[in-house]
Design an enzyme around this catalytic site. Structure first.
Site, PDB file in Angstrom:
ATOM      1  N   GLN A 105       0.802  -1.116   0.168  1.00 32.95           N
ATOM      2  CA  GLN A 105      -0.078  -0.103   0.066  1.00 32.95           C
ATOM      3  C   GLN A 105       0.914   1.217   0.087  1.00 32.95           C
ATOM      4  OE1 GLN A 105      -3.447  -0.597   2.909  1.00 32.95           O
ATOM      5  NE2 GLN A 105      -1.816  -2.038   3.360  1.00 32.95           N
ATOM      6  N   ASN A 106       2.321   0.970   0.060  1.00 31.98           N
ATOM      7  CA  ASN A 106       3.168   2.110   0.303  1.00 31.98           C
ATOM      8  C   ASN A 106       3.399   2.856  -1.059  1.00 31.98           C
ATOM      9  OD1 ASN A 106       3.223   1.365   2.706  1.00 31.98           O
ATOM     10  ND2 ASN A 106       5.144   0.534   2.699  1.00 31.98           N
TER      11      ASN A 106
ATOM     12  N   ASP B  27       5.877   4.974  -1.432  1.00 31.05           N
ATOM     13  CA  ASP B  27       7.276   5.461  -1.447  1.00 31.05           C
ATOM     14  C   ASP B  27       8.573   4.795  -2.355  1.00 31.05           C
ATOM     15  OD1 ASP B  27       8.149   3.030  -0.086  1.00 31.05           O
ATOM     16  OD2 ASP B  27       7.396   3.996   1.934  1.00 31.05           O
TER      17      ASP B  27
ATOM     18  N   HIS C  14      -1.734   1.160  -4.237  1.00 29.88           N
ATOM     19  CA  HIS C  14      -2.002   2.537  -4.095  1.00 29.88           C
ATOM     20  C   HIS C  14      -1.109   3.509  -4.972  1.00 29.88           C
ATOM     21  CE1 HIS C  14      -3.958   1.807  -0.060  1.00 29.88           C
ATOM     22  NE2 HIS C  14      -4.588   1.464  -1.074  1.00 29.88           N
TER      23      HIS C  14
ATOM     24  N   CYS D 124      -5.994  13.088 -19.878  1.00 28.59           N
ATOM     25  CA  CYS D 124      -5.304  12.423 -21.175  1.00 28.59           C
ATOM     26  C   CYS D 124      -4.537  11.008 -20.503  1.00 28.59           C
ATOM     27  CB  CYS D 124      -4.740  13.001 -22.393  1.00 28.59           C
ATOM     28  SG  CYS D 124      -3.094  13.507 -21.895  1.00 28.59           S
TER      29      CYS D 124
ATOM     30  N   GLY E  82       3.334  -4.505   8.898  1.00 28.09           N
ATOM     31  CA  GLY E  82       3.131  -3.197   9.070  1.00 28.09           C
ATOM     32  C   GLY E  82       2.097  -2.168   8.597  1.00 28.09           C
TER      33      GLY E  82
ATOM     34  N   SER F 163      -2.398  -1.181   9.357  1.00 23.98           N
ATOM     35  CA  SER F 163      -3.240  -1.205  10.361  1.00 23.98           C
ATOM     36  C   SER F 163      -4.210  -2.300   9.942  1.00 23.98           C
ATOM     37  CB  SER F 163      -3.722   0.162  10.614  1.00 23.98           C
ATOM     38  OG  SER F 163      -4.053   0.807   9.409  1.00 23.98           O
TER      39      SER F 163
ATOM     40  N   ASN G 249       3.650  -6.751  13.245  1.00 23.94           N
ATOM     41  CA  ASN G 249       3.432  -5.423  13.466  1.00 23.94           C
ATOM     42  C   ASN G 249       3.678  -4.969  14.783  1.00 23.94           C
ATOM     43  OD1 ASN G 249       1.473  -3.039  14.072  1.00 23.94           O
ATOM     44  ND2 ASN G 249       0.417  -3.869  12.225  1.00 23.94           N
TER      45      ASN G 249
HETATM   46  P1  OAD Z   1      -1.121   2.977   8.851  1.00 24.21           P
HETATM   47  O1  OAD Z   1      -0.572   4.367   9.258  1.00 24.21           O
HETATM   48  O2  OAD Z   1      -2.648   2.967   8.916  1.00 24.21           O
HETATM   49  O3  OAD Z   1      -0.612   1.686   9.878  1.00 24.21           O
HETATM   50  C1  OAD Z   1       0.856   1.527  10.243  1.00 24.21           C
HETATM   51  C2  OAD Z   1       0.815   0.118  10.988  1.00 24.21           C
HETATM   52  O4  OAD Z   1       1.958  -0.087  11.027  1.00 24.21           O
HETATM   53  C3  OAD Z   1       0.203   0.245  12.225  1.00 24.21           C
HETATM   54  O5  OAD Z   1      -0.557  -0.957  12.569  1.00 24.21           O
HETATM   55  C4  OAD Z   1       1.324   0.194  13.301  1.00 24.21           C
HETATM   56  O6  OAD Z   1       1.087  -0.430  14.193  1.00 24.21           O
HETATM   57  C5  OAD Z   1       2.351  -0.474  12.281  1.00 24.21           C
HETATM   58  N1  OAD Z   1       3.770  -0.278  12.562  1.00 24.21           N
HETATM   59  C6  OAD Z   1       4.125   1.092  12.697  1.00 24.21           C
HETATM   60  N2  OAD Z   1       5.598   0.933  12.801  1.00 24.21           N
HETATM   61  C7  OAD Z   1       6.049  -0.200  12.709  1.00 24.21           C
HETATM   62  C8  OAD Z   1       7.275  -0.997  12.687  1.00 24.21           C
HETATM   63  N3  OAD Z   1       8.468  -0.084  12.842  1.00 24.21           N
HETATM   64  N4  OAD Z   1       7.223  -2.199  12.403  1.00 24.21           N
HETATM   65  C9  OAD Z   1       5.854  -3.065  12.080  1.00 24.21           C
HETATM   66  N5  OAD Z   1       4.696  -2.325  12.257  1.00 24.21           N
HETATM   67  C10 OAD Z   1       4.770  -0.858  12.324  1.00 24.21           C
HETATM   68  O7  OAD Z   1      -0.753   2.574   7.536  1.00 24.21           O
HETATM   69  P2  OAD Z   1      -1.322   1.622   6.240  1.00 24.21           P
HETATM   70  O8  OAD Z   1      -1.862   0.369   7.049  1.00 24.21           O
HETATM   71  O9  OAD Z   1      -0.197   1.299   5.387  1.00 24.21           O
HETATM   72  O10 OAD Z   1      -3.970   4.881   1.804  1.00 24.21           O
HETATM   73  O11 OAD Z   1      -2.337   2.293   5.712  1.00 24.21           O
HETATM   74  C11 OAD Z   1      -3.199   1.950   4.672  1.00 24.21           C
HETATM   75  C12 OAD Z   1      -3.557   3.122   3.478  1.00 24.21           C
HETATM   76  O12 OAD Z   1      -4.239   4.056   4.377  1.00 24.21           O
HETATM   77  C13 OAD Z   1      -2.305   3.722   2.987  1.00 24.21           C
HETATM   78  O13 OAD Z   1      -1.797   2.985   2.098  1.00 24.21           O
HETATM   79  C14 OAD Z   1      -3.014   5.046   2.789  1.00 24.21           C
HETATM   80  C15 OAD Z   1      -3.711   5.257   4.082  1.00 24.21           C
HETATM   81  O14 OAD Z   1      -4.457   6.409   4.298  1.00 24.21           O
HETATM   82  C16 OAD Z   1      -4.114   5.745   0.582  1.00 24.21           C
HETATM   83  O15 OAD Z   1      -3.211   6.700   0.805  1.00 24.21           O
HETATM   84  C17 OAD Z   1      -5.105   5.371  -0.538  1.00 24.21           C
END
Ligand code: OAD
Length: 246
Positions: free
Chosen positions: A104-105, A107, A122, A133, A190, A192, A216
């Site tokens: 989902q990243n 970067d 994403h 276009c 990693g 949520s 996680n």
């Molecule tokens: P979130 O910010 O919602 O969640 C990050 C998750 O990573 C959480 O469950 C943390 O506990 C965990 N975490 C943080 N640091 C960590 C580490 N060092 N090792 C392991 N786990 C760790 O991010 P995403 O789940 O990626 O969508 O969010 C999903 C989508 O929602 C994103 O791609 C974006 C966002 O809004 C769009 O932009 C469409």
């Protein structure tokens, strides 16, 4: 044996027995590279949440503001490099017959680390595309305008990422569906697990019999379907896990 050691061994065993492995990653795997997560304290920019700015509505009402936010995010990636978690997934890919890395990243750090079959659900901060276009280009090559315009048709360019409320890119969805159908193990690291449709990929893989291994810092909605939950930072847990796999 301590519970966490037993869990780690079970995860190793599941991966040793699997030829077809999918990995689903979220912002947490890049946290140790210094990229802020979405729902953590770092998910704010000038008092506005990243979640509020990443919408088609925000771009319609304030395209220059949204571009400023994305230029900031693109610029912030300049000195950022993959961490041990990203690198361990490259090693895992090499030992699997079939491997899908669904992320989902936006970067680009999985590709920068050397992962090959990367499915960017994403989109990517590395690219921009025209709102009208089919033109697209690297964000490195953008014209220096507050709202860059398309050199082909003159309409607005936008970051080639998926915003809230938008559909995911069709080819990425097809590849992710294949992974869900075919994987024997899905490692979910990693994320949520609250943003659809990405989160449901893990639930569906689990429902059809794949073993879900979660990595996680804390429990998430995905923990309920996980065969094993490994708690800890992915930059430590993933290399330890992959290092033990045959
Ligand atoms: P979130 O910010 O919602 O969640 C990050 C998750 O990573 C959480 O469950 C943390 O506990 C965990 N975490 C943080 N640091 C960590 C580490 N060092 N090792 C392991 N786990 C760790 O991010 P995403 O789940 O990626 O969508 O969010 C999903 C989508 O929602 C994103 O791609 C974006 C966002 O809004 C769009 O932009 C469409």
């Amino acid at each position: 044996m301590r519970d966490d050691e037993r869990d780690l061994r079970l995860a190793v065993q599941l991966l040793n027995d699997a030829a077809r492995v999918a990995v689903l990653t979220g912002a947490g795997v890049s946290a140790e590279s210094g990229v802020p997560t979405f729902r953590g304290a770092g998910g704010f920019w000038r008092g506005r949440s990243a979640v509020e700015l990443a919408t088609p509505g925000a771009f319609r009402s304030d395209p220059a503001g949204v571009w400023e936010f994305y230029r900031f995010r693109i610029g912030a990636l300049a000195g950022v490099t993959p961490n041990e978690g990203h690198r361990s997934l490259v090693t895992l890919e090499r030992r699997c017959e079939r491997f899908w890395l669904i992320t989902q990243n936006v970067d680009g750090l999985h590709r920068a680390a050397g992962s090959e079959n990367v499915i960017e659900l994403h989109g990517s901060l590395a690219r921009a595309r025209c709102t009208s276009c089919s033109y697209d280009c690297r964000t490195d090559d953008l014209p220096d305008e507050a709202v860059p315009s398309c050199p082909r048709c003159g309409d607005r360019l936008r970051p080639a990422v998926v915003w809230f409320g938008e559909s995911l890119p069709e080819p990425a969805v097809r590849s992710a569906e294949e992974a869900v159908r075919e994987c024997q193990v899905m490692v979910v690291a990693g994320t949520s697990g609250v943003v659809e449709p990405a989160a449901s990929l893990a639930h569906r893989a689990g429902a059809r019999g794949a073993a879900v291994v979660e990595v996680n810092l804390e429990e998430t909605p995905i923990s309920r379907v996980a065969r094993v939950s490994l708690l800890g930072p992915s930059g430590v847990v993933l290399p330890r896990l992959v290092g033990l796999v045959d």
